[in-house]
Design an enzyme around this catalytic site. Structure first.
Site, PDB file in Angstrom:
ATOM      1  N   LYS A   1       0.900  -1.354  -0.136  1.00 38.32           N
ATOM      2  CA  LYS A   1       0.140  -0.027   0.160  1.00 38.32           C
ATOM      3  C   LYS A   1       0.949   1.186  -0.107  1.00 38.32           C
ATOM      4  CE  LYS A   1      -1.875   2.544   3.435  1.00 38.32           C
ATOM      5  NZ  LYS A   1      -1.609   3.924   3.016  1.00 38.32           N
TER       6      LYS A   1
ATOM      7  N   CYS B   1      13.011  10.649   7.438  1.00 34.46           N
ATOM      8  CA  CYS B   1      13.192   9.986   8.759  1.00 34.46           C
ATOM      9  C   CYS B   1      14.635  10.172   9.752  1.00 34.46           C
ATOM     10  CB  CYS B   1      12.596   8.665   8.898  1.00 34.46           C
ATOM     11  SG  CYS B   1      13.379   7.689   7.545  1.00 34.46           S
TER      12      CYS B   1
ATOM     13  N   GLU C   1      10.453   0.553  10.265  1.00 31.90           N
ATOM     14  CA  GLU C   1      11.378   1.834   9.794  1.00 31.90           C
ATOM     15  C   GLU C   1      10.581   3.016  10.290  1.00 31.90           C
ATOM     16  OE1 GLU C   1      14.346   1.138   9.255  1.00 31.90           O
ATOM     17  OE2 GLU C   1      14.495  -0.439   8.203  1.00 31.90           O
TER      18      GLU C   1
ATOM     19  N   GLU D   1       9.581  14.905  16.265  1.00 33.27           N
ATOM     20  CA  GLU D   1      10.108  14.804  14.961  1.00 33.27           C
ATOM     21  C   GLU D   1       9.144  15.966  13.992  1.00 33.27           C
ATOM     22  OE1 GLU D   1       9.200  11.177  12.760  1.00 33.27           O
ATOM     23  OE2 GLU D   1      11.238  11.422  11.501  1.00 33.27           O
TER      24      GLU D   1
END
Lengths: 479, 303
Positions: free
Chosen positions: A183, A291, A257, A388
């Site tokens: 996906k 990331c 991840e 983040e």
């Protein structure tokens, strides 16, 4: 000093032949989904690019069944050599159609064409080429005795590197003999659908790769489906934890991840100009939608003001704008939702007392944009030092000793990456040992390669992607 | 008239010391029924300390404090220290044989065989200390002018639910692969068969293994494990000992472990069922690699 303006140098869109709507790619064919459609827009202009189908539980079920049938009847029976040749074919077609993929990626994602053209798409092809060669050599990969596939793998990828993440996921899964239900992210589904055409051109057996588009509920349906043997997810730590909880008590495997809050550590003996370039690349590459971005600059106190002023001068030269312009350095923020999150966190940065600066560049009137921004006077407890941001925002902190740099760098639940800038080799190696991070870049940043394992410590997830290590999660071993 | 012997008090092992449970609790440990004694009443062996939530937390604190030093020791040094453990186990062979006999209801010959295999297994893992990094990592041939290397590192503090049945061989098989790489461990012993674990702790305490590297909590996993699974300063958890542990649902423990994304080694078996592995089988590296991280370092090449 005279200023030289850049004339626009747009890459042509003509290479991309977009359809007005796309179905789901199941069992080798595009089929109408049973759910409603959603639109994929260009974040740079907000124009609608295409309408895409939202896969329902029933659609996901059909995809998993197709993958299972392909696994038992075709893919698990095929020799590694032949599996490898399909992957080589895919790598070659991606190279042949690289410009088309690059333009579509920049349209759908908003990233500068120079990045999609020079990094995302070439690396995606390289991942297929690299893993193709493993397909008939798995017994040499030190994975354990009798390495064999899990079966059907569910893969959920993010919007920041749509094609590259697809390649990171699909290439090792197929090389090890698994079949795939993937996906793509709801804001960047188009290159994955173009990849489905590549699978057709390569005559990949139907059902080996299935692409289902959709948002969170579609991902949930993949995670929860009993026919999935293994999951691979790249995305936020929050969703990663949900997946870990969802599969607890089952025998489903997972690699995750997840997020990061990397420290980019600059010592006073670093080559300053190179370090400044590294800082810029570390946080403004791909609009900071990375990331492993170097979102926390830790600079040694004695050179902090010099680094700060050189950095700001450099940021003044960054060109922000049309992703398809070959001169563009920083493109569009991927979505309204992400822009809202960046705005909220930067407002919090100001509210908590950090000093805000941006390069003051002009922004296009339509689309989602955010100026390259630097916060100074940041302390470790500020939200912009802990959370983040996933945008073009750098938080600057200072340190005096290597020990203090290590303590501050490791003071985060994340552990994905880190940067070290110093001319002293022994210090690089000592620092690299101390940092709790899966990837450490010394005197460089944001380098990626199919042979090099990538993945995090702590709450940045588990498992590695790339290299020999990236095969491990896709096989079971032993008797 | 025979001599009145001096009986041992079995205590916990935390931070290199042997405290009683802070809870003040102990529980009775009985010998497993064996051939001759099957029809008679179970034989009382000892009062073991019944570890508590606080004991587990103290053990995590001790493990966290000890871990960097242990990981920072040279691989050669860790190998020698762990080999020394096997030497001390060998010197305590009669005691270990007796305790395994009592705990598992084995014949003398079978207990001898189990202890031999446990010592040999310890030696096997000790020998890996300076080898697995080379096997698992190395230089990556990236397409650019970079030195690029991947190496294994310990994940940190690992909680281990020791097997319920195999009181020494199984115990050794879950502890040794965790600590050989430089992790520190908090072990919850078999509930019914904790005594060989405490004796192993005595071997560790006299073998130059730094205090806190291995911490042993005797008691009931159902009571202690949830606090380890949800502990934010634990990096990984081995649920092997959930098999056959009364009141332990490994799915719940795995779910709690997701709060800080612990690395989870699930129990043996298939589906929801947890089955204790056959510890006599030759091990592979999977229990070692389950508690490793891969760190990749890049550096440009240039003149």
């Amino acid at each position: 000093m005279p200023t030289f303006e850049y004339a626009p140098a747009p890459e042509s869109r003509a290479v991309v032949d977009l359809q007005s709507s796309y179905g789901l790619f199941i069992n080798g064919e595009f089929v109408d989904g049973s759910g409603t459609g959603f639109k994929s827009i260009s974040p740079a202009t907000e124009e609608v690019l295409a309408e895409v189908s939202e896969a329902t539980d029933a659609d996901v079920d059909a995809a998993v069944r197709a993958a299972r049938t392909a696994y038992t009847r075709v893919w698990s029976r095929m020799s590694g050599t032949d599996r490898g040749k399909y992957l080589y074919r895919i790598a070659r077609i991606l190279q042949e159609r690289a410009r088309e993929f690059a333009v579509l990626e920049s349209l759908d994602n908003g990233k500068p064409i120079k990045e999609s053209r020079d990094i995302d798409i070439p690396l995606a092809a390289a991942h297929f080429f690299y893993n193709a060669g493993w397909a008939d050599k798995l017994e040499y990969a030190s994975l354990g005795t009798n390495p064999r596939p899990h079966g059907v793998v569910g893969q959920i990828i993010p919007w920041n590197f749509p094609m590259l993440m697809l390649a990171w996921k699909i290439a090792p899964a197929l090389a090890t003999g698994n079949t795939v239900v993937l996906k793509p992210a709801e804001t960047t589904p188009l290159t994955a659908l173009l990849f489905a055409e590549v699978c057709q051109q390569a005559d990949l057996p139907p059902g080996v790769v299935n692409i289902v588009t959709g948002a969170g509920p579609t991902g949930q349906a993949i995670v929860d489906h009993a026919g999935i043997d293994k999951l691979a997810f790249t995305g936020s730590t929050g969703v990663g934890k949900m997946i870990a909880r969802a599969i607890s008590g089952t025998r489903k495997k997972a690699t995750l991840e997840l997020g990061g809050k990397a420290a980019n550590i600059v010592f006073d003996d670093a080559p300053i100009d190179q370090a400044v370039e590294g800082i810029v690349n570390g946080i403004f590459f791909n609009q900071g939608h990375v990331c492993c971005a170097g979102s926390r600059l830790l600079v040694q106190e004695s050179i902090a003001s010099e680094v700060e002023s050189r950095l700001k001068r450099r940021l003044g030269t960054l060109r922000v704008g049309d992703p398809l312009d070959k001169n563009t350095d920083v493109g569009a923020i991927n979505s309204r939702a992400q822009l809202d999150r960046i705005v909220a966190l930067t407002d919090a940065g100001e509210g908590e007392g950090a000093t805000r600066w941006d390069n003051g560049c002009e922004l296009p009137s339509k689309g989602f944009w955010f100026r390259p921004t630097v916060f100074t006077g940041v302390t470790q407890t500020h939200r912009i030092a802990q959370e983040e941001i996933f945008g073009p925002v750098l938080s600057v902190l200072t340190f005096r000793t290597p020990q203090e740099a290590v303590a501050k760098a490791n003071n985060t639940p994340y552990g994905l990456s880190a940067g070290i800038w110093t001319e002293k080799g022994s210090r690089i190696l000592w620092m690299a040992d101390q940092l709790k991070a899966g990837v450490v870049w010394a005197n460089t940043f944001n380098q990626f390669d199919p042979t090099s394992p990538f993945g995090g410590y702590k709450e940045s997830g588990y498992g590695r992607e790339g290299g020999r290590h990236g095969l491990e999660p896709y096989v079971k071993t032993g008797a | 008239m025979s001599r009145v012997d001096v009986k041992k008090t079995y205590k916990l092992y935390i931070g290199g010391k042997f405290p009683r449970s802070e809870s003040g609790r102990s529980y009775e440990v009985y010998a497993a029924p064996s051939g001759r004694s099957r029809s008679t009443a179970p034989r009382f062996l000892a009062n073991a300390a019944q570890g508590s939530r606080k004991d587990a937390r103290d053990a995590v604190t001790a493990a966290r404090a000890a871990q960097p030093g242990w990981a920072g020791a040279t691989a050669y040094n860790r190998g020698q220290v762990l080999y020394r453990v096997a030497e001390v186990m060998e010197s305590r062979r009669p005691q270990l044989v007796q305790e395994v006999r009592d705990a598992e209801g084995l014949s003398p010959a079978a207990a001898e065989a189990v202890v031999s295999q446990a010592i040999d297994r310890w030696v096997w893992y000790a020998g890996w200390s300076d080898k697995y990094v080379q096997i698992l990592g190395g230089l990556n041939p990236v397409a650019g002018p970079y030195f690029n290397i991947s190496a294994s590192e310990p994940t940190g503090v690992v909680a281990v639910l020791a097997p319920q049945e195999s009181s020494l061989l199984g115990l050794v098989s879950v502890i040794a692969p965790v600590i050989v790489s430089g992790n520190a461990v908090v072990v919850v012993t078999s509930a019914e068969r904790p005594l060989p674990a405490i004796t192993l702790a005595e071997c560790l305490a006299t073998s130059d293994v730094p205090g806190g590297v291995v911490n042993v909590i005797s008691g009931r996993a159902a009571e202690i494990a949830p606090w380890l699974a949800s502990h934010r300063d634990v990096n990984a958890i081995d649920l092997t000992g959930a098999a056959g542990a009364e009141g332990v649902d490994w799915a719940t423990l795995e779910e709690a472990s997701a709060d800080n994304l612990k690395r989870v080694l699930r129990p043996g078996g298939s589906g929801a069922e947890a089955v204790e592995p056959d510890w006599t089988a030759t091990p592979d590296l999977s229990r070692l690699t389950a508690f490793l991280e891969t760190k990749t370092v890049w550096h440009p090449k240039g003149r």
